[in-house]
Design a protein around this motif. Structure first.
Motif, PDB file in Angstrom:
ATOM      1  N   ILE A 129       0.638  -1.275   0.079  1.00 30.43           N
ATOM      2  CA  ILE A 129       0.005  -0.006   0.007  1.00 30.43           C
ATOM      3  C   ILE A 129       0.894   1.219   0.043  1.00 30.43           C
ATOM      4  O   ILE A 129       0.481   2.189  -0.883  1.00 30.43           O
ATOM      5  N   ALA A 130       1.854   1.310   0.851  1.00 33.52           N
ATOM      6  CA  ALA A 130       2.912   2.334   0.967  1.00 33.52           C
ATOM      7  C   ALA A 130       3.581   2.674  -0.277  1.00 33.52           C
ATOM      8  O   ALA A 130       3.968   3.656  -0.784  1.00 33.52           O
ATOM      9  N   GLY A 140       6.938  12.481  -7.524  1.00 33.68           N
ATOM     10  CA  GLY A 140       7.779  11.379  -7.129  1.00 33.68           C
ATOM     11  C   GLY A 140       8.013  10.979  -5.497  1.00 33.68           C
ATOM     12  O   GLY A 140       8.034  12.390  -4.904  1.00 33.68           O
ATOM     13  N   GLN A 141       8.292  10.140  -4.906  1.00 32.81           N
ATOM     14  CA  GLN A 141       8.737   9.788  -3.784  1.00 32.81           C
ATOM     15  C   GLN A 141       9.482   8.606  -3.710  1.00 32.81           C
ATOM     16  O   GLN A 141       9.138   7.559  -4.107  1.00 32.81           O
ATOM     17  N   GLN A 146      12.923  -0.283   4.007  1.00 36.21           N
ATOM     18  CA  GLN A 146      12.023  -1.483   4.250  1.00 36.21           C
ATOM     19  C   GLN A 146      11.053  -1.747   3.058  1.00 36.21           C
ATOM     20  O   GLN A 146      10.892  -2.974   2.760  1.00 36.21           O
ATOM     21  N   GLN A 147      10.498  -0.627   2.370  1.00 31.25           N
ATOM     22  CA  GLN A 147       9.848  -0.838   1.391  1.00 31.25           C
ATOM     23  C   GLN A 147      10.575  -1.603   0.276  1.00 31.25           C
ATOM     24  O   GLN A 147       9.976  -2.285  -0.739  1.00 31.25           O
ATOM     25  N   GLN A 152      12.086  -6.012  -3.123  1.00 34.08           N
ATOM     26  CA  GLN A 152      13.058  -6.930  -4.086  1.00 34.08           C
ATOM     27  C   GLN A 152      12.768  -8.293  -3.571  1.00 34.08           C
ATOM     28  O   GLN A 152      13.093  -9.505  -4.493  1.00 34.08           O
ATOM     29  N   ALA A 153      11.985  -8.791  -2.426  1.00 33.56           N
ATOM     30  CA  ALA A 153      11.966 -10.136  -1.829  1.00 33.56           C
ATOM     31  C   ALA A 153      10.884 -10.495  -2.757  1.00 33.56           C
ATOM     32  O   ALA A 153      10.742 -12.087  -2.708  1.00 33.56           O
ATOM     33  N   THR A 154      10.084  -9.952  -3.556  1.00 37.14           N
ATOM     34  CA  THR A 154       9.004 -10.486  -4.341  1.00 37.14           C
ATOM     35  C   THR A 154       9.493 -11.088  -5.853  1.00 37.14           C
ATOM     36  O   THR A 154       8.765 -11.459  -6.659  1.00 37.14           O
ATOM     37  N   GLU A 155      10.865 -10.788  -6.073  1.00 37.14           N
ATOM     38  CA  GLU A 155      11.407 -11.043  -7.487  1.00 37.14           C
ATOM     39  C   GLU A 155      11.586 -12.693  -7.417  1.00 37.14           C
ATOM     40  O   GLU A 155      11.844 -13.351  -6.555  1.00 37.14           O
ATOM     41  N   VAL A 156      10.906 -12.905  -8.689  1.00 36.08           N
ATOM     42  CA  VAL A 156      11.334 -14.596  -9.147  1.00 36.08           C
ATOM     43  C   VAL A 156      12.423 -14.703 -10.238  1.00 36.08           C
ATOM     44  O   VAL A 156      12.342 -14.229 -11.044  1.00 36.08           O
ATOM     45  N   ASP A 157      13.073 -16.038  -9.788  1.00 46.07           N
ATOM     46  CA  ASP A 157      14.196 -16.107 -10.702  1.00 46.07           C
ATOM     47  C   ASP A 157      13.563 -17.306 -11.676  1.00 46.07           C
ATOM     48  O   ASP A 157      13.212 -18.213 -11.087  1.00 46.07           O
ATOM     49  N   GLY A 158      13.479 -16.832 -12.794  1.00 44.44           N
ATOM     50  CA  GLY A 158      12.933 -17.376 -14.013  1.00 44.44           C
ATOM     51  C   GLY A 158      14.217 -18.478 -14.595  1.00 44.44           C
ATOM     52  O   GLY A 158      13.869 -18.888 -15.668  1.00 44.44           O
TER      53      GLY A 158
END
Length: 261
Positions: A129-130, A140-141, A146-147, A152-158
């Motif tokens: 949400i943030a 821009g912001q 932390q965000q 980055q933790a959602t990246e999927v290695d294909g």
């Protein structure tokens, strides 16, 4: 504009769709070409004018849009992708555009009530949400550490070690997005299977085809036969079939119905 006048055959089809309509809804309005918006409104007015005693010359003015339709709603995101080419957009420069484009842009600009939703309700993850809130800041912001780490933790290695089955298990309940329709349709199919396996629920594939009729005009024909065989199921499902006395399936007839599996 004169070329948009429907033929007698086209007018009958338009009347079937437009005369009983109480609302006109558009999704992804930012992707609609202005000239197309103008043309749809004009042809809707052609279809509805005799039934509702409309003045055809009022098709481009509010509240005459789309044949004085009682409810006109446009949904979308003004930051979404524009139509192709971008020069056909409502928001593009009017210099050198056609009369239909100018009229469509003016019609869009005459819509009186605009509601801008500023908060997403479908997500519960506070980091997401943030991040979405930061993306919509006009100047821009920057994301916090932390965000950024959460993103980055959602990246999927294909790569070669990618395990599709494990990925489906680990992303149970996730939202999925893709740019190409081929990926969307495949993901929807695979996700339905994996979710059913995870929840240990029966997954049913039910073919459906609408066939609205008006007079002698059939907007879409039903397939001659749909055969369904489910893995691990002893029954086979065939489509409904009319009895010898009826040309089509009658719901109240005991002899009309599905064939035995």
């Amino acid at each position: 504009t004169a070329n948009l006048k429907p033929s007698d055959t086209a007018l009958k089809k338009l009347q079937i769709l437009n005369i009983p309509a109480g609302a006109q809804l558009f999704d992804e309005f930012s992707q609609i070409p202005a000239a197309l918006f103008h043309g749809v409104s004009l042809r809707a007015c052609y279809a509805r004018r005799h039934a509702y005693q409309l003045d055809l010359n009022s098709y481009a003015s509010s509240p005459g849009l789309f044949g004085h339709i009682p409810v006109l709603l446009l949904f979308g995101d003004h930051l979404q992708l524009p139509p192709v080419p971008q020069s056909t957009s409502f928001f593009a420069s009017l210099d050198g555009t056609s009369s239909e484009h100018k009229a469509g842009s003016a019609m869009f600009g005459n819509i009186e009530d605009i509601f801008c939703f500023e908060k997403a309700r479908r997500f519960r993850d506070q980091n997401l949400i943030a991040i979405l809130t930061a993306m919509r800041q006009p100047e821009g912001q920057a994301l916090t550490d932390q965000q950024w780490h959460a993103l980055q933790a959602t990246e999927v290695d294909g790569g070669t070690n990618f395990n599709a089955s494990q990925f489906l298990r680990e992303t149970h309940g996730w939202f999925h997005v893709a740019y190409t329709w081929s990926l969307v349709t495949m993901a929807a199919f695979l996700r339905a299977q994996s979710e059913a396996q995870h929840d240990q629920k029966r997954l049913m594939y039910i073919p459906a085809c609408d066939a609205p009729k008006k007079g002698d005009i059939v907007l879409r024909s039903l397939p001659l036969c749909v055969y369904v065989k489910l893995d691990g199921c002893q029954h086979r499902f065939l489509p409904h079939k009319s009895c010898a006395e009826h040309a089509s399936v009658e719901p109240d007839c005991a002899l009309c119905g599905g064939l035995a599996g």
